[in-house]
Scaffold this motif. Structure first.
Motif, PDB file in Angstrom:
ATOM      1  N   THR A  37     -92.689 -66.302 -43.575  1.00 15.72           N
ATOM      2  CA  THR A  37     -93.563 -66.167 -44.875  1.00 15.72           C
ATOM      3  C   THR A  37     -93.963 -64.583 -43.847  1.00 15.72           C
ATOM      4  OG1 THR A  37     -94.599 -67.700 -42.765  1.00 15.72           O
ATOM      5  CG2 THR A  37     -93.423 -68.120 -45.583  1.00 15.72           C
ATOM      6  N   PRO A  38     -94.366 -63.417 -44.063  1.00 16.71           N
ATOM      7  CA  PRO A  38     -94.634 -63.077 -43.490  1.00 16.71           C
ATOM      8  C   PRO A  38     -95.595 -61.952 -43.396  1.00 16.71           C
ATOM      9  CG  PRO A  38     -92.798 -61.863 -44.488  1.00 16.71           C
ATOM     10  CD  PRO A  38     -92.964 -63.413 -45.098  1.00 16.71           C
ATOM     11  N   ASP A  39     -96.506 -62.043 -44.990  1.00 19.62           N
ATOM     12  CA  ASP A  39     -97.199 -62.376 -45.256  1.00 19.62           C
ATOM     13  C   ASP A  39     -98.926 -62.511 -44.462  1.00 19.62           C
ATOM     14  OD1 ASP A  39     -99.585 -60.701 -46.658  1.00 19.62           O
ATOM     15  OD2 ASP A  39     -99.653 -62.470 -48.176  1.00 19.62           O
ATOM     16  N   PRO A  40     -99.560 -61.685 -43.572  1.00 18.21           N
ATOM     17  CA  PRO A  40    -100.727 -62.732 -42.866  1.00 18.21           C
ATOM     18  C   PRO A  40    -102.099 -62.306 -43.758  1.00 18.21           C
ATOM     19  CG  PRO A  40    -100.308 -59.319 -42.418  1.00 18.21           C
ATOM     20  CD  PRO A  40     -99.402 -59.596 -43.637  1.00 18.21           C
ATOM     21  N   SER A  41    -101.918 -63.252 -44.868  1.00 15.51           N
ATOM     22  CA  SER A  41    -102.868 -63.613 -45.770  1.00 15.51           C
ATOM     23  C   SER A  41    -104.052 -64.203 -45.263  1.00 15.51           C
ATOM     24  CB  SER A  41    -102.415 -64.194 -46.982  1.00 15.51           C
ATOM     25  OG  SER A  41    -102.115 -65.232 -47.561  1.00 15.51           O
ATOM     26  N   ASN A  44    -102.585 -67.850 -45.274  1.00 15.47           N
ATOM     27  CA  ASN A  44    -101.670 -68.370 -43.843  1.00 15.47           C
ATOM     28  C   ASN A  44    -101.760 -68.676 -42.342  1.00 15.47           C
ATOM     29  OD1 ASN A  44     -98.813 -68.401 -43.343  1.00 15.47           O
ATOM     30  ND2 ASN A  44     -98.322 -67.156 -43.786  1.00 15.47           N
ATOM     31  N   VAL A  47     -97.642 -66.202 -39.010  1.00 14.79           N
ATOM     32  CA  VAL A  47     -96.724 -65.309 -40.280  1.00 14.79           C
ATOM     33  C   VAL A  47     -95.362 -66.011 -39.735  1.00 14.79           C
ATOM     34  CG1 VAL A  47     -97.986 -63.982 -41.093  1.00 14.79           C
ATOM     35  CG2 VAL A  47     -97.603 -63.302 -39.028  1.00 14.79           C
ATOM     36  N   SER A  48     -94.018 -65.178 -40.251  1.00 13.53           N
ATOM     37  CA  SER A  48     -92.619 -65.108 -39.589  1.00 13.53           C
ATOM     38  C   SER A  48     -92.076 -64.430 -40.379  1.00 13.53           C
ATOM     39  CB  SER A  48     -91.883 -66.718 -39.492  1.00 13.53           C
ATOM     40  OG  SER A  48     -92.352 -67.197 -41.360  1.00 13.53           O
ATOM     41  N   LYS A  49     -90.904 -64.171 -39.450  1.00 14.02           N
ATOM     42  CA  LYS A  49     -90.038 -62.828 -39.815  1.00 14.02           C
ATOM     43  C   LYS A  49     -88.519 -63.397 -39.514  1.00 14.02           C
ATOM     44  CE  LYS A  49     -91.452 -60.187 -36.687  1.00 14.02           C
ATOM     45  NZ  LYS A  49     -91.994 -58.249 -36.354  1.00 14.02           N
ATOM     46  N   TYR A  64     -92.165 -67.053 -34.757  1.00 11.52           N
ATOM     47  CA  TYR A  64     -93.342 -67.371 -35.714  1.00 11.52           C
ATOM     48  C   TYR A  64     -94.584 -67.473 -34.800  1.00 11.52           C
ATOM     49  CZ  TYR A  64     -91.249 -71.007 -38.212  1.00 11.52           C
ATOM     50  OH  TYR A  64     -89.797 -71.634 -39.102  1.00 11.52           O
ATOM     51  N   THR A  67    -101.641 -66.244 -37.111  1.00 15.74           N
ATOM     52  CA  THR A  67    -101.099 -65.304 -38.200  1.00 15.74           C
ATOM     53  C   THR A  67    -103.092 -63.598 -37.669  1.00 15.74           C
ATOM     54  OG1 THR A  67    -101.160 -65.508 -40.105  1.00 15.74           O
ATOM     55  CG2 THR A  67    -102.453 -63.508 -40.343  1.00 15.74           C
ATOM     56  N   SER A 105     -94.221 -74.105 -37.892  1.00 11.42           N
ATOM     57  CA  SER A 105     -95.663 -73.439 -38.100  1.00 11.42           C
ATOM     58  C   SER A 105     -96.634 -74.213 -37.624  1.00 11.42           C
ATOM     59  CB  SER A 105     -95.563 -72.979 -39.419  1.00 11.42           C
ATOM     60  OG  SER A 105     -94.563 -72.187 -40.046  1.00 11.42           O
TER      61      SER A 105
END
Length: 326
Positions: A37-41, A44, A47-49, A64, A67, A105
């Motif tokens: 979940t790379p989107d820093p909304s 969220n 974030v992770s990649k 992880y 954000t 997370s």
């Protein structure tokens, strides 16, 4: 617990089939997977990649980070690093399983830490020590990484090795091996062994008491060891029984380095006596050990039940805080 119906076919229980060439066919359709979940909304909190580690081995890691740490642009904020190895008896699972993704997370959020979750090669296609070698290689990747999250926000002086079940075994063994490796500038402060997976030829008291346990009975762990240990060794090998022969010589060095160790288990885990025995051995070697054994909990309880994670992470946060203050 011991009055439950015994599991008579551990292969069927694990949804695996042993093939003639020594490999296994895994049916993991009951375990949903999660994308990074790379989107820093704002919705969220973490974030992770995914980042490759060794393409020739198809190993990678999932990174992880909270954000707010990424979005506030403050590179002076350095966070502790938790290197987390997943469970699965060395033969199953992956870092992208939904259970582990959610667990990591939440841990990154609750501990305000960077969590690095490396993959590793699975047995029996890659028997031990392959997973241990991959575990060490992931530490080497971290210390050399030019990834922006790592470079800008990781506190290399405040690193912990953690794992659940087989991952706890992995964290323990990687820790033993790393005492003689040059991991600078990484400074390992301690080990967090969450329901660590250990065994032995002779059944211990809790394995006898919980012989018909439905979560991880001895008949199932026997299969894990049969498929993951080197060919020709038994369950009293050092990879599975860390107390054999009085324990590894490297334990003394861990004590000298003043690493702290947290051992976490559940009273309804057939391996709980083995976990207690290891904790006692480490204490005798001069290591400061924090024990957290909870009543009524089965093997991997906090992975399986999200409602149990809050108190677990609070305990780990206190452990990390007190260790980093030394």
């Amino acid at each position: 617990m011991s009055n439950q119906t015994p599991i008579t076919d551990p292969y069927a229980y694990l949804n695996i089939v042993k093939n003639q060439d020594g490999s296994i066919t895994r049916d993991l359709t009951n375990f949903p997977r999660a994308s990074a979940t790379p989107d820093p909304s704002p919705l969220n909190p973490v974030v992770s990649k995914d980042i490759p580690v060794n393409n020739s081995k198809s190993t990678y890691l999932r990174l992880y980070i909270p954000t707010t740490t990424v979005t506030n642009g403050d590179s002076s904020q350095k966070l502790p690093v938790i290197v987390y190895y997943h469970g699965g008896g060395f033969i199953l699972c992956s870092v992208d399983f939904q259970l582990f993704h959610d667990f990591n997370s939440t841990m990154a959020r609750d501990l305000n830490a960077i969590v690095v979750a490396p993959s590793y090669r699975l047995a029996p296609e890659h028997r031990l020590p392959a997973a241990y070698e991959d575990g060490i290689e992931s530490l080497d990747w971290i210390r050399k990484s030019d990834d922006d999250w790592i470079r800008s926000h990781a506190d290399f002086t405040n690193v912990y090795l953690m794992g659940t079940s087989a991952g706890g075994n992995l964290a323990y063994t990687v820790g033993l091996r790393s005492v003689d490796s040059d991991l600078s500038p990484l400074q390992i402060r301690g080990l967090i062994l969450h329901h660590p997976f250990f065994g032995g030829e002779e059944r211990c008291g809790s394995e006898i008491r919980l012989v018909n346990d439905q979560a991880c009975p001895p008949v199932v762990t026997d299969v894990f060891w049969d498929l993951s240990l080197p060919i020709g060794v038994d369950r009293d090998h050092e990879y599975s029984n860390p107390t054999v022969g009085g324990g590894s010589e490297s334990l003394k060095k861990i004590g000298e380095l003043k690493w702290r160790v947290m051992v976490i288990g559940g009273e309804e885990d057939p391996m709980v006596d083995r976990q207690r025995d290891l904790a006692e051995l480490m204490k005798k070697k001069g290591i400061q050990v924090t024990e957290r054994f909870t009543g009524g909990d089965v093997h991997g309880a906090e992975i399986l039940d999200p409602s149990k994670r809050g108190s677990l992470f609070a305990s780990i946060r206190d452990f990390v805080s007190s260790s980093s203050a030394l």
